[in-house]
Design a protein around this motif. Sequence first.
Motif, PDB file in Angstrom:
ATOM      1  N   LEU A  86       0.855  -1.180   0.000  1.00  0.00           N
ATOM      2  CA  LEU A  86       0.000   0.000   0.000  1.00  0.00           C
ATOM      3  C   LEU A  86       0.894   1.234   0.000  1.00  0.00           C
ATOM      4  CD1 LEU A  86      -2.748   1.442   0.270  1.00  0.00           C
ATOM      5  CD2 LEU A  86      -2.506   1.208   2.757  1.00  0.00           C
ATOM      6  N   ALA A  87       0.891   1.997  -1.096  1.00  0.00           N
ATOM      7  CA  ALA A  87       1.699   3.207  -1.194  1.00  0.00           C
ATOM      8  C   ALA A  87       0.898   4.390  -0.668  1.00  0.00           C
ATOM      9  CB  ALA A  87       2.118   3.450  -2.635  1.00  0.00           C
ATOM     10  N   VAL A  88       1.450   5.091   0.292  1.00  0.00           N
ATOM     11  CA  VAL A  88       0.797   6.251   0.902  1.00  0.00           C
ATOM     12  C   VAL A  88       1.611   7.501   0.559  1.00  0.00           C
ATOM     13  CG1 VAL A  88       0.103   7.345   3.061  1.00  0.00           C
ATOM     14  CG2 VAL A  88      -0.145   4.872   2.775  1.00  0.00           C
ATOM     15  N   ILE A  89       0.968   8.487  -0.079  1.00  0.00           N
ATOM     16  CA  ILE A  89       1.629   9.730  -0.444  1.00  0.00           C
ATOM     17  C   ILE A  89       1.540  10.702   0.733  1.00  0.00           C
ATOM     18  CG2 ILE A  89       1.786  11.602  -2.115  1.00  0.00           C
ATOM     19  CD1 ILE A  89       2.190   8.797  -3.297  1.00  0.00           C
ATOM     20  N   CYS A  90       2.683  11.169   1.178  1.00  0.00           N
ATOM     21  CA  CYS A  90       2.758  12.098   2.314  1.00  0.00           C
ATOM     22  C   CYS A  90       3.188  13.465   1.794  1.00  0.00           C
ATOM     23  CB  CYS A  90       3.761  11.598   3.350  1.00  0.00           C
ATOM     24  SG  CYS A  90       3.449   9.927   3.948  1.00  0.00           S
ATOM     25  N   ASN A  91       2.281  14.431   1.803  1.00  0.00           N
ATOM     26  CA  ASN A  91       2.521  15.756   1.239  1.00  0.00           C
ATOM     27  C   ASN A  91       3.047  16.690   2.329  1.00  0.00           C
ATOM     28  OD1 ASN A  91       1.675  17.140  -1.505  1.00  0.00           O
ATOM     29  ND2 ASN A  91       1.363  18.644   0.106  1.00  0.00           N
ATOM     30  N   THR A  92       4.339  17.034   2.266  1.00  0.00           N
ATOM     31  CA  THR A  92       4.945  17.830   3.335  1.00  0.00           C
ATOM     32  C   THR A  92       4.732  19.330   3.179  1.00  0.00           C
ATOM     33  OG1 THR A  92       7.092  18.145   2.237  1.00  0.00           O
ATOM     34  CG2 THR A  92       6.767  16.097   3.487  1.00  0.00           C
ATOM     35  N   GLY A  93       4.354  19.780   1.984  1.00  0.00           N
ATOM     36  CA  GLY A  93       4.243  21.212   1.756  1.00  0.00           C
ATOM     37  C   GLY A  93       5.579  21.935   1.860  1.00  0.00           C
ATOM     38  N   TYR A 150       6.064  12.957   9.347  1.00  0.00           N
ATOM     39  CA  TYR A 150       5.647  11.818   8.523  1.00  0.00           C
ATOM     40  C   TYR A 150       6.567  10.624   8.733  1.00  0.00           C
ATOM     41  CZ  TYR A 150       1.995  14.197   5.854  1.00  0.00           C
ATOM     42  OH  TYR A 150       0.842  14.826   5.475  1.00  0.00           O
ATOM     43  N   LEU A 151       7.862  10.874   8.848  1.00  0.00           N
ATOM     44  CA  LEU A 151       8.784   9.761   9.082  1.00  0.00           C
ATOM     45  C   LEU A 151       8.493   9.090  10.424  1.00  0.00           C
ATOM     46  CD1 LEU A 151      12.149  11.210   7.751  1.00  0.00           C
ATOM     47  CD2 LEU A 151      10.683   9.500   6.670  1.00  0.00           C
ATOM     48  N   THR A 152       8.154   9.887  11.429  1.00  0.00           N
ATOM     49  CA  THR A 152       7.790   9.316  12.733  1.00  0.00           C
ATOM     50  C   THR A 152       6.535   8.455  12.608  1.00  0.00           C
ATOM     51  OG1 THR A 152       8.773  11.163  13.952  1.00  0.00           O
ATOM     52  CG2 THR A 152       7.100   9.866  15.101  1.00  0.00           C
ATOM     53  N   ALA A 211      19.157  10.811  12.061  1.00  0.00           N
ATOM     54  CA  ALA A 211      18.792  10.005  13.228  1.00  0.00           C
ATOM     55  C   ALA A 211      17.476   9.260  12.995  1.00  0.00           C
ATOM     56  CB  ALA A 211      18.684  10.905  14.461  1.00  0.00           C
ATOM     57  N   LYS A 212      16.509   9.957  12.407  1.00  0.00           N
ATOM     58  CA  LYS A 212      15.207   9.334  12.168  1.00  0.00           C
ATOM     59  C   LYS A 212      15.317   8.198  11.145  1.00  0.00           C
ATOM     60  CE  LYS A 212      11.899  10.457  13.670  1.00  0.00           C
ATOM     61  NZ  LYS A 212      11.223   9.945  14.871  1.00  0.00           N
ATOM     62  N   LEU A 213      16.057   8.440  10.079  1.00  0.00           N
ATOM     63  CA  LEU A 213      16.207   7.410   9.055  1.00  0.00           C
ATOM     64  C   LEU A 213      16.978   6.204   9.571  1.00  0.00           C
ATOM     65  CD1 LEU A 213      16.938   9.663   5.940  1.00  0.00           C
ATOM     66  CD2 LEU A 213      14.809   8.479   6.501  1.00  0.00           C
TER      67      LEU A 213
END
Length: 371
Positions: free
Chosen positions: A101-108, A117-119, A147-149
């Motif tokens: 399931l691909a979810v598009i995350c629009n950061t603006g 979004y990464l969290t 760090a998050k990645l």
Amino acid sequence: MTVTLADVAARARVSPATVSRVLNGNYPVAASTRERVLRAVDDLDYVLNGPASSLAAATSDLVGILVNDIADPFFGIMAGAAQTQIGGPGDGSGRAGGEKLAVICNTGGSPERELTYLTLLQRQRAAAVVLTGGAVENPEHQAAMAAKLAKLADAGTRIVFCGRPPLPEGDALVAALAFDNRGGGRRLTEHLISLGHRRIGYVAGPRERTTTRHRLEGHREALHAAGLGAFPAGGDAGGTATGSGDQGDDPLVVHGPYDRRSGYEATLELLRRAPDVTAIVAANDTVALGASAAVRDQGMRIPQDISVAGFDDLPFSVDAVPALTTVRLPLFEAGARAGRLAMGKENPPPGGIATIAAELMIRGSTAAPRG
């Protein structure tokens, strides 16, 4: 050390049951309590795990694709191409088995939303994350991203960059597919110089973006090599689209967002600063549309009075009148490759980094200057 539900409860000064209710959303909780719990979750970087989470069994089917603006064809093309490799059945039969399931995350374009979004994807145990477009050049944000990645990678999430260079520090990537923005910018300006242009205005993107810096550096390298650049590559890049740059900045460079309005306003500013410019290079094709409108509104013709060039070769660029000279980036191909890497369908490039070539597309919007 693994953060537990009890750690979150202690941080938020509530019971573990209350934390569970907030995270599961299956029981009313006071807004102030909910906010306190969620803040503790963020502070401790808590990730749902174990059989207590009803989501645990499904999280490996999730892939996040982060974009700055899904309405921008630059991001939409890459995201759509990646999704063709992520969301489709692996055997072509239409049956389930292998697709995600691909979810598009629009950061603006917000660094904070990128981290948020990464969290969220980390909590959902995403199988992979694809990050598209240029990165923010801010040391604190880059450190937070690394760090998050790293945490995502440690949990088994594949990390792929598409259209952005790798972070200065951090080895959590499966692969980074970086466009040759610098080389493309250089070749575009070399083309204008070869036509005889000597006064070339430049409408740049936001200052803090890697894409902005690399394309502008390529432009300046070409000017410098031709003996035209007062500011060598890597120098300060000029004012903003409102003309608020320092007095010592390059008057032929104006910064602004990657949108049509910025192209329009920045071009008017360039023409005010330097009425003798014979060509304008825009940060991308959308900006070039705004630049072209501004040129026409000033009673000038393209390319007879002034040449205009863009970058990216978005689908509409060939339909502009006249057709837009630009730099083609293989957005669909890069997005599809990123999707395959995210799914483990393709081996990473040597060293994990691949530079994707940019191609100069010469069309009717550029010509030799008059006189």
